[in-house]
Design an enzyme around this catalytic site. Structure first.
Site, mmCIF file in Angstrom:
data_model
loop_
_atom_site.group_PDB
_atom_site.id
_atom_site.type_symbol
_atom_site.label_atom_id
_atom_site.label_comp_id
_atom_site.label_asym_id
_atom_site.label_seq_id
_atom_site.Cartn_x
_atom_site.Cartn_y
_atom_site.Cartn_z
ATOM 1 N N ARG A 26 -17.538 -17.024 106.998
ATOM 2 C CA ARG A 26 -16.847 -17.833 105.991
ATOM 3 C C ARG A 26 -17.887 -18.731 105.323
ATOM 4 N NH1 ARG A 26 -11.621 -19.929 105.756
ATOM 5 N NH2 ARG A 26 -11.313 -20.892 103.701
ATOM 6 N N LYS A 86 -8.416 -8.953 105.249
ATOM 7 C CA LYS A 86 -9.267 -9.838 106.048
ATOM 8 C C LYS A 86 -10.518 -9.083 106.467
ATOM 9 C CE LYS A 86 -9.175 -13.191 109.809
ATOM 10 N NZ LYS A 86 -10.613 -13.011 110.058
#
Length: 609
Positions: free
Chosen positions: A28, A23
């Site tokens: 995003r 991660k």
């Protein structure tokens, strides 16, 4: 199109039906690209194309690669990569706040972001969100292979579209995340479908939390946040505020204690003196405050005086599971004052930079059981009490340690191994992986001789179109490295070059340099030890501490730093990480240079001389 989102978990997923991805802290983004239009959109549907022009420019420049797959829709994360497992949160936030086109263009050129792709939604105009994740990942892998794009994140690559791979073993990827201080892991069930706009439990984010003990300083009435602090000497330093993690009954009890013991109250805050100690988990320190803090537990066993900025700083990186630090407050150096926990903290932070040089090498360490205040000893053979995770290999009748992982490195640190010496070749071959010139003057007072020799060698390297790197020895000299392609040149061949350089220096300045082996005949000249570069010989590893009274480090340098102002004692354990953060790692492109080193033509010339 709103993206599918992971749910936060504090437990590692169980079972065989999970795959794991690193991660990253970034933005995003979803890329929509048909034959006539390209759009880069945020999770809220806002355009990111203007903020990240380097991504759009890269895609347009390489359109021929992608054309056979259009229309396509890719899901990923826009990041400013710090290393292969960590993105720089602060830098991407700065980029996100920019509005000036000129400033954005300047940043896009100087520090380009990468778009890490972890899922595919549409390929060749065909929507595939109803296919299982494992199948989608295979399609994505094939797409990247056919486009000749990087199959893993790489901060040095000029390719700005990169693949974010998945792993079957949680522990393998978790150790990398801890090593490189990444944000965490996303676990994904192998059979999940991509569901637009849904926060799902088939994607779980497991974060690399740090823990700090601190005390409550205030309660904010308007939003129910609890403020925290630690002591630095006698001053209270604010480190952030939290609201998440408390159960309703814990929140009510904490509020009542603050209300009943308040020292001050105004329209915004209820304040208290340091008394209520708690443990908070958070991601990292950003602009002096904890990121994403969550209440973890009350610490009724602590007094506020135990909650210090020093322990907060020491907790900035996690240690891998199975590593325990004994006697953390043991003094190891006096000036600068360094305790064992400070030393381990340095090893943890420097590990991404030193471990690539220790990898697959027979390791010799020098241990200082009493710090620099007592005797030291060399250790080649792995002790019988070493834990099972310590890798070893038998060579020369000795069971050598091979330090390929963070756990081994920190275990050695806990054993008070200060110095890390390595041979010039790996365990995989008997040919040197690099050439190293060890420029060792008679004393520190003669350090200028090493600087002079390094300058002459750099002139030769430039004339021969060879790539050289330079570092301090951490003791009294300098060391110059020429990375070589693996398993290519023999020691006999490299000896031709080291002999040539040594003789050149002596002929250039015989009053300063010598190749005389006998010390009593060298006088005040610097000895050029071209014979030292041989199989079985060792050199101090880059970024290794030294057992000097000043806690010096064998520090990589930029060539422009090699001048009359250079001093060995300018590079001490407490300063090295700040130095890297400030100016970068001068050895960053060391391994990349192996493929570009034009040593063959030079060697051919010397053979025919």
């Amino acid at each position: 199109m709103k993206p599918m989102l992971p749910s936060l978990t504090f437990e590692v997923p169980k079972g065989e039906d999970w795959l794991y991805e690193v991660k990253y802290d970034g933005f995003r983004a979803i890329l929509h690209w048909n034959k006539n239009e390209m759009k880069l959109e945020s999770r809220n549907g806002k355009s990111l194309s203007e903020l990240f022009p380097e991504i759009i420019s890269y895609l347009e420049t390489n359109k021929s690669k992608f054309a056979p797959f259009l229309p396509l829709t890719l899901d990923g994360e826009l990041v400013l990569l710090e290393n292969a497992y960590k993105a720089n949160f602060g830098s991407i936030q700065v980029r996100g706040r920019m509005r000036s086109k000129d400033r954005i263009a300047e940043k896009a050129t100087a520090s380009p972001c990468r778009f890490l792709i972890f899922d595919v939604i549409e390929l060749r105009g065909k929507t595939i969100i109803n296919k299982q994740y494992e199948w989608r990942k295979a399609q994505l892998t094939s797409f990247f292979n056919r486009c000749s794009l990087p199959l893993q994140p790489n901060e040095d690559s000029s390719e700005l579209i990169q693949f974010l791979p998945s792993y079957k073993s949680f522990n393998d990827v978790w150790e990398k995340v801890v090593l490189y201080d990444g944000e965490g892991i996303v676990a994904k069930q192998v059979n999940n479908k991509w569901e637009e706009g849904k926060r799902t439990t088939s994607w779980l984010k497991y974060k690399n939390w740090k823990y700090v003990t601190c005390f409550i300083t205030a309660y904010e009435k308007s939003n129910s946040y609890f403020y925290t602090g630690v002591f630095q000497n006698e001053e209270i330093i604010s480190i952030g505020h939290f609201i998440f993690g408390l159960k309703p009954e814990e929140k009510n009890a904490l509020f009542k204690i603050i209300k009943d013991n308040k020292t001050e109250e105004d329209s915004r805050f209820i304040k208290v003196d340091p008394a209520i100690c708690i443990e908070v988990k958070y991601l990292e320190l950003y602009e002096g405050q904890m990121r994403e803090p969550h209440f973890h537990q009350f610490r009724f066993d602590l007094k506020p005086e135990a909650c210090t900025m020093n322990q907060f700083i020491h907790g900035q990186r996690n240690l891998p599971p199975g590593i325990e630090i004994t006697h953390p407050n043991k003094p190891l150096w006096e000036s600068p004052a360094i305790q064992k926990i400070d030393f381990i903290h340095y090893l943890s932070e420097i590990s991404p930079y030193i471990l690539p040089f220790l990898k697959d090498r027979l390791l010799t360490v020098i241990r200082y059981p009493h710090g620099v205040f007592g005797e030291s000893f060399y250790q080649k053979s792995c002790p019988d009490y070493a834990p099972d995770f310590v890798e070893t290999i038998m060579a020369e009748g000795i069971e050598y340690i091979v330090c390929n992982q963070l756990k081994t490195f920190l275990w050695l640190g806990n054993q008070l191994a200060f110095e890390y010496h390595i041979p010039f070749q790996t365990i995989n071959n008997h040919k040197p992986s690099e050439i190293v010139f060890d420029l060792d003057p008679p004393s520190r007072d003669d350090f200028g001789l090493a600087v002079k020799a390094a300058g002459y060698i750099k002139e030769i390297l430039d004339q021969l179109n060879l790539i050289g790197f330079v570092k301090t020895s951490g003791n009294k000299g300098l060391q110059i490295y020429l990375p070589l392609p693996e398993n290519t040149y023999s020691y006999e061949e490299t000896r031709l070059f080291t002999t040539f350089i040594a003789n050149y220096l002596v002929s250039k300045d015989p009053d300063s340099f010598t190749i005389e082996r006998m010390k009593k005949k060298r006088g005040d000249r610097l000895y050029i030890d071209y014979i030292q570069h041989a199989e079985g010989k060792t050199i101090i590893a880059p970024y290794s501490p030294r057992g000097t009274k000043e806690a010096t480090v064998a520090t990589p340098l930029y060539w422009e730093e090699v001048n009359e102002q250079l001093s060995i004692v300018d590079f001490q354990i407490p300063d090295i990480i700040q130095r890297i953060n400030r100016i970068g790692d001068p050895f960053q492109r060391f391994f990349e240079a192996k493929a570009n080193q034009k040593f063959g033509p030079v060697l051919d010339f010397l053979k025919n001389k």
